[in-house]
Design an enzyme around this catalytic site. Structure first.
Site, PDB file in Angstrom:
ATOM      1  N   TYR A  41       0.810  -1.208   0.000  1.00 63.93           N
ATOM      2  CA  TYR A  41       0.000   0.000   0.000  1.00 63.93           C
ATOM      3  C   TYR A  41       0.853   1.271   0.000  1.00 63.93           C
ATOM      4  O   TYR A  41       0.734   2.076  -0.929  1.00 63.93           O
ATOM      5  CB  TYR A  41      -0.991   0.007   1.169  1.00 63.93           C
ATOM      6  CG  TYR A  41      -1.774   1.291   1.253  1.00 63.93           C
ATOM      7  CD1 TYR A  41      -1.501   2.243   2.237  1.00 63.93           C
ATOM      8  CD2 TYR A  41      -2.774   1.570   0.328  1.00 63.93           C
ATOM      9  CE1 TYR A  41      -2.197   3.434   2.288  1.00 63.93           C
ATOM     10  CE2 TYR A  41      -3.489   2.756   0.384  1.00 63.93           C
ATOM     11  CZ  TYR A  41      -3.180   3.688   1.360  1.00 63.93           C
ATOM     12  OH  TYR A  41      -3.878   4.882   1.410  1.00 63.93           O
TER      13      TYR A  41
ATOM     14  N   LYS B 221       1.259   3.996  -3.130  1.00 64.24           N
ATOM     15  CA  LYS B 221       0.887   5.414  -2.987  1.00 64.24           C
ATOM     16  C   LYS B 221       2.088   6.311  -3.295  1.00 64.24           C
ATOM     17  O   LYS B 221       1.941   7.370  -3.910  1.00 64.24           O
ATOM     18  CB  LYS B 221       0.352   5.686  -1.579  1.00 64.24           C
ATOM     19  CG  LYS B 221      -0.959   5.018  -1.236  1.00 64.24           C
ATOM     20  CD  LYS B 221      -2.089   5.402  -2.183  1.00 64.24           C
ATOM     21  CE  LYS B 221      -2.589   6.812  -1.940  1.00 64.24           C
ATOM     22  NZ  LYS B 221      -3.770   7.119  -2.795  1.00 64.24           N
TER      23      LYS B 221
HETATM   24  N1  LIG Z   1      -8.965   6.640   4.808  1.00 66.49           N
HETATM   25  C1  LIG Z   1      -7.845   7.241   5.162  1.00 66.49           C
HETATM   26  O1  LIG Z   1      -7.513   7.342   6.357  1.00 66.49           O
HETATM   27  C2  LIG Z   1      -6.942   7.816   4.107  1.00 66.49           C
HETATM   28  C3  LIG Z   1      -5.854   8.568   4.542  1.00 66.49           C
HETATM   29  C4  LIG Z   1      -4.988   9.106   3.577  1.00 66.49           C
HETATM   30  C5  LIG Z   1      -5.240   8.913   2.232  1.00 66.49           C
HETATM   31  N2  LIG Z   1      -6.305   8.183   1.842  1.00 66.49           N
HETATM   32  C6  LIG Z   1      -6.518   8.028   0.398  1.00 66.49           C
HETATM   33  O2  LIG Z   1      -7.804   8.577   0.091  1.00 66.49           O
HETATM   34  C7  LIG Z   1      -8.364   7.901  -1.032  1.00 66.49           C
HETATM   35  C8  LIG Z   1      -9.770   7.452  -0.688  1.00 66.49           C
HETATM   36  O3  LIG Z   1      -9.660   6.609   0.427  1.00 66.49           O
HETATM   37  P1  LIG Z   1     -10.961   6.149   1.258  1.00 66.49           P
HETATM   38  O4  LIG Z   1     -10.559   6.014   2.673  1.00 66.49           O
HETATM   39  O5  LIG Z   1     -12.099   7.036   0.887  1.00 66.49           O
HETATM   40  O6  LIG Z   1     -11.187   4.675   0.665  1.00 66.49           O
HETATM   41  P2  LIG Z   1     -12.521   3.990   0.131  1.00 66.49           P
HETATM   42  O7  LIG Z   1     -12.173   2.579  -0.110  1.00 66.49           O
HETATM   43  O8  LIG Z   1     -13.674   4.314   0.999  1.00 66.49           O
HETATM   44  O9  LIG Z   1     -12.762   4.736  -1.278  1.00 66.49           O
HETATM   45  C9  LIG Z   1     -12.047   4.381  -2.414  1.00 66.49           C
HETATM   46  C10 LIG Z   1     -13.031   4.408  -3.580  1.00 66.49           C
HETATM   47  O10 LIG Z   1     -12.317   4.056  -4.764  1.00 66.49           O
HETATM   48  C11 LIG Z   1     -13.095   3.121  -5.485  1.00 66.49           C
HETATM   49  N3  LIG Z   1     -12.237   2.252  -6.289  1.00 66.49           N
HETATM   50  C12 LIG Z   1     -11.413   1.277  -5.839  1.00 66.49           C
HETATM   51  N4  LIG Z   1     -10.836   0.665  -6.888  1.00 66.49           N
HETATM   52  C13 LIG Z   1     -11.306   1.268  -8.014  1.00 66.49           C
HETATM   53  C14 LIG Z   1     -11.102   1.076  -9.395  1.00 66.49           C
HETATM   54  N5  LIG Z   1     -10.290   0.113  -9.841  1.00 66.49           N
HETATM   55  N6  LIG Z   1     -11.756   1.887 -10.261  1.00 66.49           N
HETATM   56  C15 LIG Z   1     -12.595   2.847  -9.814  1.00 66.49           C
HETATM   57  N7  LIG Z   1     -12.842   3.084  -8.514  1.00 66.49           N
HETATM   58  C16 LIG Z   1     -12.201   2.291  -7.634  1.00 66.49           C
HETATM   59  C17 LIG Z   1     -13.842   2.318  -4.443  1.00 66.49           C
HETATM   60  O11 LIG Z   1     -14.999   1.714  -5.004  1.00 66.49           O
HETATM   61  C18 LIG Z   1     -14.161   3.371  -3.402  1.00 66.49           C
HETATM   62  O12 LIG Z   1     -15.417   3.966  -3.646  1.00 66.49           O
HETATM   63  C19 LIG Z   1      -7.419   6.738  -1.352  1.00 66.49           C
HETATM   64  O13 LIG Z   1      -6.608   7.089  -2.457  1.00 66.49           O
HETATM   65  C20 LIG Z   1      -6.560   6.610  -0.097  1.00 66.49           C
HETATM   66  O14 LIG Z   1      -5.268   6.114  -0.409  1.00 66.49           O
HETATM   67  C21 LIG Z   1      -7.177   7.622   2.731  1.00 66.49           C
HETATM   68  C1  LIG Z   2      -3.060  -2.720  17.550  1.00 63.18           C
HETATM   69  C2  LIG Z   2      -3.904  -2.883  16.324  1.00 63.18           C
HETATM   70  C3  LIG Z   2      -5.282  -3.353  16.710  1.00 63.18           C
HETATM   71  C4  LIG Z   2      -3.869  -1.598  15.497  1.00 63.18           C
HETATM   72  C5  LIG Z   2      -5.243  -1.029  15.160  1.00 63.18           C
HETATM   73  C6  LIG Z   2      -5.101   0.296  14.475  1.00 63.18           C
HETATM   74  C7  LIG Z   2      -4.812   0.193  12.960  1.00 63.18           C
HETATM   75  C8  LIG Z   2      -5.890  -0.629  12.272  1.00 63.18           C
HETATM   76  C9  LIG Z   2      -4.702   1.619  12.427  1.00 63.18           C
HETATM   77  C10 LIG Z   2      -3.539   2.358  13.117  1.00 63.18           C
HETATM   78  C11 LIG Z   2      -2.993   3.372  12.090  1.00 63.18           C
HETATM   79  C12 LIG Z   2      -4.001   3.290  10.953  1.00 63.18           C
HETATM   80  C13 LIG Z   2      -3.546   3.787   9.583  1.00 63.18           C
HETATM   81  C14 LIG Z   2      -3.160   5.276   9.635  1.00 63.18           C
HETATM   82  O1  LIG Z   2      -4.235   6.023  10.185  1.00 63.18           O
HETATM   83  C15 LIG Z   2      -2.918   5.802   8.271  1.00 63.18           C
HETATM   84  C16 LIG Z   2      -3.362   5.210   7.162  1.00 63.18           C
HETATM   85  C17 LIG Z   2      -2.994   5.800   5.841  1.00 63.18           C
HETATM   86  C18 LIG Z   2      -4.188   5.874   4.897  1.00 63.18           C
HETATM   87  O2  LIG Z   2      -3.724   6.204   3.611  1.00 63.18           O
HETATM   88  C19 LIG Z   2      -4.943   4.593   4.834  1.00 63.18           C
HETATM   89  C20 LIG Z   2      -5.345   4.096   6.219  1.00 63.18           C
HETATM   90  C21 LIG Z   2      -4.140   3.962   7.150  1.00 63.18           C
HETATM   91  C22 LIG Z   2      -3.216   2.882   6.618  1.00 63.18           C
HETATM   92  C23 LIG Z   2      -4.668   3.600   8.558  1.00 63.18           C
HETATM   93  C24 LIG Z   2      -5.209   2.179   8.582  1.00 63.18           C
HETATM   94  C25 LIG Z   2      -5.578   1.689   9.977  1.00 63.18           C
HETATM   95  C26 LIG Z   2      -4.381   1.808  10.930  1.00 63.18           C
HETATM   96  C27 LIG Z   2      -3.255   0.934  10.501  1.00 63.18           C
END
Ligand SMILES: NC(=O)c1ccc[n+]([C@@H]2O[C@H](COP(=O)([O-])OP(=O)(O)OC[C@H]3O[C@@H](n4cnc5c(N)ncnc54)[C@H](O)[C@@H]3O)[C@@H](O)[C@H]2O)c1
Ligand SMILES: CC(C)CCC[C@@H](C)[C@H]1CC[C@H]2[C@@H]3[C@H](O)C=C4C[C@@H](O)CC[C@]4(C)[C@H]3CC[C@]12C
Length: 333
Positions: free
Chosen positions: A159, A163
């Site tokens: 992952y 990214k």
């Molecule tokens: N959730 C977080 O904490 C977090 C933190 C930092 C960055 N991000 C980034 O933000 C973005 C959105 O994350 P999220 O948490 O909303 O995830 P999410 O899984 O809720 O949303 C991702 C969306 O992308 C769509 N998708 C996946 N594969 C696809 C494909 N092949 N074609 C078209 N659509 C597709 C999914 O259907 C979904 O609706 C991601 O790029 C993720 O890396 C998320």
């Molecule tokens: C001790 C275990 C039960 C850990 C449970 C927490 C774990 C699932 C959480 C901790 C940190 C979280 C990630 C962090 O907030 C940042 C990101 C980057 C973002 O791009 C995608 C989500 C992610 C990886 C979070 C996922 C959940 C994590 C690992």
């Protein structure tokens, strides 16, 4: 701004527009971008809630598509002024294969970039991630850092690797000539752990607590700080960048910005309890009972179980060696 037809001329495309962040970006654009003429929502899985958005002055076009399919992306991008690319596989739980994560996050982003170049779309905002920076595989803390803080960003997990590659592609594409001869302007945003309405991991913790009789067992020391950012603010940051990118292309083009707000610095579990506590859960401090080595053993057993059960079923618990390491490493911006 008064709503008048002549001000509505912009076409936006949001990829991943039905995801946790994407939905908030879609709704924020409808609320805060008065120049919007058409809003294209591109996603593998379209949400039924999109129908309710089609009653307003903005043309909302739902496009079911796959970012790994270049022709589907090109068709969705053609004619758009701005692309906000949030689509991605956010998988640190072993649900998807590394190849699939790469295919969606890297090849999908390549397809978006090439579609902008081929069709003449000039503005691309990419949702990157804090994990492009860290925590790194050495578990080095990143304490109240910023975009210029030196840090050894070395990763092994699919992952963060995907990214980081995708972000680099987006930033390197800044300045490329698009169809029509003008330059592509790109910008990437790095949210930390996003929380808010629709956050599936928060739901998972809640249901885990219900299964354990209203208790969650602390696994991470309270001293380990993680930055978190509210999903509405991240959506607003995407809209702001998209609105400013044309006027400030020289300043913002090819740049990357962390997303943070006034959310308190806390351990991941303590932050979650801000919401789960009022929902009736309590965090039991078992750190004395469950030392880190035992947690790592349990995480490793989870990973082994996932591998053994994969031919039969998907076993993807929250605790695995990667999530434990990330949770246990301070990362604040
Ligand atoms: N959730 C977080 O904490 C977090 C933190 C930092 C960055 N991000 C980034 O933000 C973005 C959105 O994350 P999220 O948490 O909303 O995830 P999410 O899984 O809720 O949303 C991702 C969306 O992308 C769509 N998708 C996946 N594969 C696809 C494909 N092949 N074609 C078209 N659509 C597709 C999914 O259907 C979904 O609706 C991601 O790029 C993720 O890396 C998320
Ligand atoms: C001790 C275990 C039960 C850990 C449970 C927490 C774990 C699932 C959480 C901790 C940190 C979280 C990630 C962090 O907030 C940042 C990101 C980057 C973002 O791009 C995608 C989500 C992610 C990886 C979070 C996922 C959940 C994590 C690992």
């Amino acid at each position: 701004m008064a709503d008048s037809a002549e001000t509505r001329k912009l076409v936006y495309l949001v990829t991943g527009g039905c995801g946790f962040l994407g939905e908030h970006v879609v709704r924020m654009l409808l609320q805060r971008e008065p120049r919007l003429y058409e809003l294209r929502v591109f996603d593998l899985h379209l949400g039924p809630w999109l129908e309710e958005l089609k009653t307003g002055p903005v043309q909302v076009t739902a496009i079911q598509g796959d970012v790994t399919q270049a022709h589907e992306v090109a068709a969705a991008v053609a004619g758009a002024h701005v692309v906000i690319h949030t689509a991605g596989l956010v998988d640190v739980f072993g649900r998807a294969s590394p190849e699939t994560i790469y295919e969606v996050n890297v090849q999908g982003t390549k397809n978006v970039i090439e579609a902008c170049v081929q069709t003449g779309t000039r503005f691309l905002v990419y949702t990157s991630s804090m994990e492009v920076v860290g925590p790194n595989i050495k578990g080095h803390p990143f304490y109240r850092g910023n975009e210029d803080t030196p840090y050894e960003a070395i990763h092994r997990h699919p992952y963060p690797c995907s990214k980081a590659q995708a972000e680099r592609l987006v930033l390197e594409a800044n300045g490329r000539k698009v169809h029509g001869g003008l330059s592509l302007v790109t910008c990437a945003l790095r949210p930390t752990g996003i929380y808010g309405e629709g956050h599936q991991i928060m739901r998972d913790f809640y249901h885990q607590g219900l299964r354990l009789g209203g208790r969650l067992f602390r696994a991470i020391p309270a001293s380990v700080e993680h930055s978190r950012v509210y999903v509405g603010n991240v959506a607003w940051m995407h809209v702001l960048v998209a609105q400013e990118l044309e006027q400030r292309a020289a300043l913002m083009g090819g740049q990357v910005y962390f997303c943070y707000d006034e959310s308190p610095y806390k351990s991941y579990e303590d932050f979650n309890m801000e919401f789960l506590g009022p929902c009736g859960l309590r965090l039991v401090d078992t750190r004395l009972l469950v030392p880190y080595w035992l947690l790592m053993l349990l995480a490793t057993l989870n990973a082994l179980l996932q591998w053994l059960l994969r031919p039969l079923l998907l076993y993807a618990p929250l605790l695995n060696p990667y999530t434990l390491a990330v949770a246990n490493t301070t990362f604040t911006v």
